[in-house]
Design an enzyme around this catalytic site. Structure first.
Site: not given
Lengths: 439, 310
Positions: A62, A64, A66, A153, A281, A308, A312
């Protein structure tokens, strides 16, 4: 490709029920042999691993990345380097990019870019087009293109009917749906766990019920139409119990938890003085929830641990709490945080074989991808861990482009020292090999 | 202790009873200045203050500005609508720019909880929280305590009942922390949907029935009801709220005869409080406003002006 012989390490492979000091030979990109003593041939490179731990390559199911769309936060290359630095040999990339990975062309883009990446990158396709929650994405075509699972997700699939259709449709293609479980109307724009701490901080709370109600709905749908669900990032005691009951019923459900939900509670928001690096989250929940997550991990309700990884840019997080995006970057801390927990003795039931099961064996099984074992014939994906190597979490030195972690400054015991992908060393003592710059 | 040993005033949760006592005692001497014909002392001459209001405010802003003027500070005021926030500049950049102009203290009202902490961590100037989201409004809490203390002569062992939307109220939070620290008993009342979750953490009691909640109360405080809460489904109608939870003479019968009636303003007359009560003999609503200036003068003095001996 030369041979690589890893000598005298403590080899842990839950799938083969192995845990002992042995030699491991990698050859031609595959696991060649495990034996008490293997003699090197002339072209064999040797890693002396006495005192080190040898595990099947870790898989972060899991992540991200981007990319495409927000490469300033992370891209496939930087995310893969971060994964290698963190001891992962493979990762699965979520679909909420821009454009959304809801089409075979985006799946192929991710796979093309991933050729220059130091670890294996598996695309996850979207369940609904543009994550719009209305029309099904082309799961079958994306699966053919290389997508290993399907998930909106970042967002839940809010409509019950579309989720029902997605499960039923996916069951015919044997596609796994990874569910972000959140009833947005119950979450009501909250920014942290609803409880004592949100009350005193005056921050809008996200009740555990927002997650639990959606899990309950999806498990009922699963029971009625079939299919496979993997519940992403469980955060509450009630969620663990729902998954436990569903497993007892024999439903095809698996679940994951993140290191931050295992290690932190909502008190972190307060103790950090509203640091937006604690805004995630699902939110960091209560101590009771945290304990229940560990119990779920120990009794098998929770199958896997995933970071997860939600990178950022520092500018995005350096704002007032309500305005900051959700997310913690975890690729470079996940393993060491868990090793520290395993070695500290704080959690007596948490041991290395369990850690390997949750970070490698199970993710490979759930996603049905190669790896997760050191069986001869498997890809030569290996992680080597030094249990005595201390590390201080310092995001300024990360390979990831992000720095959003609530663990900065934390001193941890145990770190990956080699990451080996298809028999090739892609990270040695914290330094990753950047093929994108070489090629 | 003669001075506040802190850079910022962010909330009453983190403040000690000794600090609160010092502020209230200092406010008393400040109120004396306000009663003079020439309300001006040179105490903060040459000190620079920024009033940064990202949310509309009449009384808090006027109160701070007057406090600054009475003490001869130089100040500028920026309101949200006219600030660079609307041009997309970050809060940090806005304040850093103002800071390099020589500002020593920033008074900030902001719609996001915790924003005062964020600001305080990012600037060297002192920060006074003039209300951050639903978190705290410490100067309002202090002025409410000052008003009660002046009228009752003590805070200890008083029963204070706060009625209304506690969940979304920064005023309630500051009052609860402050009053509890000073030894008062706090009871809250209102619909359960307007109560914060796990409210035991505040060490207070909840009573859904207002008549029972005000029994033997020394102080009854109504909170402003935000009408948009009805739209978010937290209560059915203003009419029902007024009937069940609004403060009126009849409903206050069980309170002590000399119970103070308070409201942080602005009031929705006829909803959370009747005019009869708000303008009645026990109402101290206007005294709260006067006390507000004194308390803010005291805080500016204690943060910027040095010790009492000066």
């Amino acid at each position: 490709m030369s041979n690589l012989l890893i000598k005298n390490g403590r080899l842990i492979d839950p799938l083969q029920e192995l845990d002992g000091v042995t030699d491991l030979l990698l050859s031609g990109g595959l696991i060649e042999k495990i034996a008490d003593k293997i003699n090197p041939t002339v072209d064999t490179e040797i890693i002396e691993a006495e005192g080190l731990i040898i595990t099947p390559g870790l898989i972060d199911m899991h992540v991200h990345l981007r990319d495409p769309g927000e490469e300033y936060k992370e891209d496939i290359i930087s995310g893969a380097l971060a994964a290698a630095a963190g001891g992962f040999t493979a990762l699965a990339a979520m679909a909420n990019t821009d454009p959304v990975c809801d089409d075979p062309s985006v799946v192929r883009y991710v796979m093309d870019r991933a050729r220059d990446a130091v670890v294996k990158v598996y695309p996850i396709g979207a369940v609904t087009r543009g994550l719009n929650g209305k029309e099904l994405a082309e799961m079958g075509r994306m699966k053919r293109a290389g997508a290993v699972a399907f998930s909106d997700d970042g967002k839940p699939v809010s409509g019950g009917l579309i989720m029902r259709n997605a499960l039923q449709y996916a069951s015919g293609l044997d596609c796994l749906i990874i569910a972000h479980e959140e009833d947005l109307s119950i979450a009501a724009g909250g920014v942290m766990h609803e409880g004592e701490t949100s009350s005193t901080l005056g921050l809008r709370g996200i009740p555990s019920a927002a997650e639990e109600a959606m899990i309950a709905r999806d498990l009922i749908l699963l029971e009625s139409v079939g299919g496979r669900i993997h519940v992403a990032h469980l955060s509450s005691a009630g969620s663990v119990e729902l998954v436990r009951q569903a497993k007892e019923k024999g439903l095809k459900v698996t679940a994951e938890v993140t290191p931050h939900h295992l290690l932190l509670t909502d008190r972190a928001v307060k103790n950090s003085g509203y640091s937006t690096n604690t805004k995630v989250n699902p939110p960091l929940r209560s101590e009771l929830d945290r304990q229940a997550l560990w119990e779920g991990l120990f009794d098998g309700t929770i199958d896997a641990i995933a970071s997860d990884h939600a990178p950022h840019h520092p500018d995005d997080k350096d704002v007032e709490f309500d305005f900051a995006p959700f997310g913690i970057a975890g690729l470079e801390t996940t393993l060491s945080l868990l090793l520290d927990e395993a070695f500290s003795g704080r959690n007596k039931k948490f041991n290395l074989p369990l850690l390997v099961e949750k970070l490698s064996t199970a993710p490979a099984r759930i996603l049905n991808i190669p790896g997760g074992s050191l069986k001869p014939g498997c890809p030569a994906d290996v992680t080597i861990i030094d249990p005595l190597r201390g590390m201080t979490v310092n995001p300024e030195k990360w390979y990831s482009k992000s720095m959003n972690t609530p663990f900065a400054g934390r001193r941890l015991m145990g770190a990956p020292v080699y990451t080996i992908v298809d028999g090739r060393v892609v990270m040695k003592e914290g330094v990753a090999a950047d093929y994108s710059r070489i090629n | 202790m003669q001075t506040l040993r802190r850079k910022d005033i962010l909330g009453l949760e983190e403040m000690s009873a000794e600090e609160i006592t010092l502020i209230l005692e200092t406010a008393r001497s400040m109120r004396e200045i306000m009663q003079r014909k020439i309300k001006k002392v040179p105490t903060l001459r040459g000190r620079s203050i920024l009033n940064l209001f990202y949310e509309p405010s009449t009384r808090t802003k006027a109160s701070f500005e007057l406090a600054q003027k009475y003490m001869s500070a130089d100040s500028v005021s920026v309101a949200g609508a006219s600030s660079s926030l609307t041009k997309g500049e970050t809060l940090k950049d806005t304040v850093r720019n103002v800071e390099v102009m020589g500002v020593e203290c920033v008074i900030m009202r902001h719609p996001v909880s915790g924003s005062a902490y964020y600001l305080a961590h990012n600037v060297e100037a002192s920060v006074i929280n003039a209300g951050d989201g639903m978190h705290e409004h410490p100067t309002q809490g202090l002025l409410d305590m000052f008003t009660i203390w002046e009228k009752k002569g003590r805070l200890e062992k008083l029963k204070v009942t706060i009625v209304g939307d506690i969940r979304h109220s920064r005023v309630a939070r500051s009052n609860i922390w402050g009053l509890k620290k000073m030894g008062a008993e706090v009871v809250v009342a209102g619909p359960p949907t307007l109560m914060p979750p796990d409210l035991e953490v505040f060490g207070i009691n909840f009573c859904s029935n207002v008549e029972d909640a005000v029994e033997d109360a020394d102080v009854v405080m109504a909170l402003r009801l935000q009408k948009e809460r009805q739209e978010s489904g937290l209560f059915p109608s203003l009419r029902e709220y007024a009937e069940l939870y609004g403060l009126n003479t009849q409903r206050l019968k069980k309170a002590k005869e000399d119970a103070l009636i308070m409201h942080p303003g602005p009031m929705n007359r006829g909803i959370e409080i009747t005019s009869e009560l708000a303008d009645g003999p026990n109402s101290v609503v206007l005294e709260q406003v006067t006390g507000g200036v004194a308390v803010r003068m005291a805080l500016l003095y204690l943060l910027l002006g040095g010790t009492k001996e000066e």
